[in-house]
Structure formats: C-alpha cells, structure tokens
Design a protein around this motif. Sequence first.
Motif, PDB file in Angstrom:
ATOM      1  N   ASP A 144      -5.727   1.762  -5.156  1.00  0.00           N
ATOM      2  CA  ASP A 144      -6.544   2.359  -4.095  1.00  0.00           C
ATOM      3  C   ASP A 144      -6.593   3.881  -4.183  1.00  0.00           C
ATOM      4  O   ASP A 144      -7.170   4.547  -3.324  1.00  0.00           O
ATOM      5  CB  ASP A 144      -6.014   1.943  -2.714  1.00  0.00           C
ATOM      6  CG  ASP A 144      -4.553   2.340  -2.516  1.00  0.00           C
ATOM      7  OD1 ASP A 144      -3.945   2.866  -3.468  1.00  0.00           O
ATOM      8  OD2 ASP A 144      -4.034   2.124  -1.397  1.00  0.00           O
ATOM      9  N   ILE A 146      -4.050   6.093  -4.091  1.00  0.00           N
ATOM     10  CA  ILE A 146      -3.008   6.825  -3.381  1.00  0.00           C
ATOM     11  C   ILE A 146      -1.813   7.013  -4.320  1.00  0.00           C
ATOM     12  O   ILE A 146      -1.357   6.060  -4.960  1.00  0.00           O
ATOM     13  CB  ILE A 146      -2.574   6.097  -2.101  1.00  0.00           C
ATOM     14  CG1 ILE A 146      -3.793   5.845  -1.198  1.00  0.00           C
ATOM     15  CG2 ILE A 146      -1.527   6.904  -1.348  1.00  0.00           C
ATOM     16  CD1 ILE A 146      -4.501   7.101  -0.742  1.00  0.00           C
ATOM     17  N   ASP A 229      -0.548  12.594  -2.784  1.00  0.00           N
ATOM     18  CA  ASP A 229      -1.944  12.921  -2.520  1.00  0.00           C
ATOM     19  C   ASP A 229      -2.846  11.714  -2.737  1.00  0.00           C
ATOM     20  O   ASP A 229      -2.466  10.723  -3.378  1.00  0.00           O
ATOM     21  CB  ASP A 229      -2.409  14.068  -3.440  1.00  0.00           C
ATOM     22  CG  ASP A 229      -1.616  15.344  -3.178  1.00  0.00           C
ATOM     23  OD1 ASP A 229      -1.131  15.490  -2.040  1.00  0.00           O
ATOM     24  OD2 ASP A 229      -1.488  16.148  -4.107  1.00  0.00           O
ATOM     25  N   ASN A 230      -4.064  11.829  -2.190  1.00  0.00           N
ATOM     26  CA  ASN A 230      -5.101  10.816  -2.423  1.00  0.00           C
ATOM     27  C   ASN A 230      -5.817  11.192  -3.718  1.00  0.00           C
ATOM     28  O   ASN A 230      -6.835  11.883  -3.726  1.00  0.00           O
ATOM     29  CB  ASN A 230      -6.074  10.762  -1.242  1.00  0.00           C
ATOM     30  CG  ASN A 230      -6.969   9.545  -1.295  1.00  0.00           C
ATOM     31  OD1 ASN A 230      -7.202   8.970  -2.362  1.00  0.00           O
ATOM     32  ND2 ASN A 230      -7.492   9.123  -0.157  1.00  0.00           N
TER      33      ASN A 230
END
Length: 332
Positions: A144, A146, A229-230
């Motif tokens: 996803d 992440i 972090d994303n």
Amino acid sequence: MEVGMLSFVFIAILVIIGLSILFSFVPVMLWISAMASGVYVGLTTLIGMRLRRIVPARIVNPLIKARKAGLDVDIVRLETHYLAGGNVDRVVDALIAAQRANIDLVFERAAAIDLAGRDVLEAVQMSVNPKVIETPVVSAVAKDGIEVKVKARVTVRANIDRLVGGAGEETIIARVGEGIVTTNGSASSHKEVLENPDMISNTVLAKGLDAGTAFEILSIDIADVDIGDNIGARLQIDQAEADKKIAQAKAEERRAMAVALEQEMKARVQEMRAKVIEAEAMVPQALADALRSGKLGVMDYYQLQNIEADTRMRRSLGGRDEAKSDHEGENQ
C-alpha cells in the motif's frame, strides 16, 4: 694469602656469573613448578625450547593447566601450535570449557579455529550461553506504499563444526534484513505487519538463514516496529510532477511551432501583397499601352472606369452595412 683470597673472590664471581647465565637460559623454577604439579618436563626439552625461540612458560603453564583438567594434551602439539602463530593458552582454556560443558571439541579442531582467526574460547562460551545480535533499523515498503521500519533481535548459538569457513555475524544481520524486507514487501498492507509482527519472525526462520554460517539461529524477536513515510504517495506526487513538466514542455514546443508557422504565414502574406502592389502598379501602364496600340477603345476604357467605380461603391456600402450591424449588435 692475599693472592689466594683474590683467587677465591675471582672464582666466586665466575661461579655467580655462570649460575646467572644458566638460570636465565634454563628455566629451573618453571621446571620445578611443573614437577611439583605432576607434569614431567625434561630440562633438555626446556633448553630445546630456548633454542627454538619458544618462551617455555607459554607452553609449560598451559600444559600444567590441561593436565590438571584431565585433558590428554602433549607438549609437542602445544609447541607446534605456538610455532604456527596460535594462542596456546586460549586453546587450552577453550578445551577445558568445552569439557566442562560436555561439548565434543578436540585439540586439532580448536587449534584450527584459533589459527583461522576466531576466538575459540568465545565460541565455546557462546555455545553454552547464546548471544543476542541486534540488527539496525530495516526499512521496507508494503504494497500500500507505507514505509515500515523494523528492528529485530536475533539469538544465535555458535556452531563449533562450522566455525572454520562459516560466515560471521555480518552475514546473519544481512540475511535477517533481507527477510524483513521480503516479508514487509509481500504484505498487502502495513497494518498486517503491525497486527502480526511475528509473521516476520516466522518467515525469516523458515528461510533457514543460518545455513553456511558459524551460528545457529535460536529465535528472532521483533524489538520495534514503526511507521515511516508514505512512499507510494510521494512517488505518485513525483510522477505527477514529472508528467506536468513533460506536458508543459510539449505545450511550449507546440506554441513555438505555432509562432513559427504564424511568422511564416505573415511572411507569405507580405510577399503576396508585394506582388499584388507590383501588379497593380503595372495596370495603368498596360492600359496606356492598350490605348496606344488600339487594342482598347475609349468607350471600353470609360466602361472599365464605370465598372471600377461601381465596385468601389459596392464595397463602401458593404463596409457601412457591416459596421452598422456590428454597432447594433453591441447596442443589443
């Protein structure tokens, strides 16, 4: 009398010097200590050590220690290991520790481990008391997008049989880091890793990461799991920015092409206008030539003038009508 006294003193000095040289070359006290400990070492053997440039204490003291511990070690093998550059005292201590811990370790293997540059005593102690290796923070990205940061503690036990030629702690840390990255990367969401951190331990243990190393992995415990972090969103932003710049570059290219085409069309129009003006300038001369040569009569000329005046009038009326219609449209 005085001569006899001087001779006695001289002989005494020579005897003292001779005994000093003898005791410095022949370790009599070490020989006495070995005999008192029940270990027989001949004086000739000690003298031979001196001649072979071997420090007798570094051989005899470990031999006494080994014999007192019940180890079957002879002085020849100890001398051979010393001459090969090994640490005799360390090897004997490792053999004694292995015997006390019921670990099958013979002198040849212990000497080979010591000559290979590994601490054989530490290896035996690690076999009895496992060591905990803490990995650095390993960063991985789930599906996803992440980022998940994981720190693990690996409990290892030394494998005596693989100490020679086996990989060290760095390999264990690298393999565990690879397993963490693989597990996090295959997770569909970072929430799976947060909910079940033991899935990392199970995956790493199932891979058998201790193969070919000098250690045996007993357990892998996840010490810390943090969210970073994303990365997915950042990559999408970077991609969108790159697409924007590409679109702007293409638009600028099309604008430059349009400007160039417009300039080219203006040049062509100017060229055509110049030709029209040139042609119009030649009309009066052509009319004059036609009148002089008789190809055009006076009545034809007047009729041509009437047609031209009529054309100008129509154009004037047409321009007024267009202006009027535009004015009415603005008023409306």
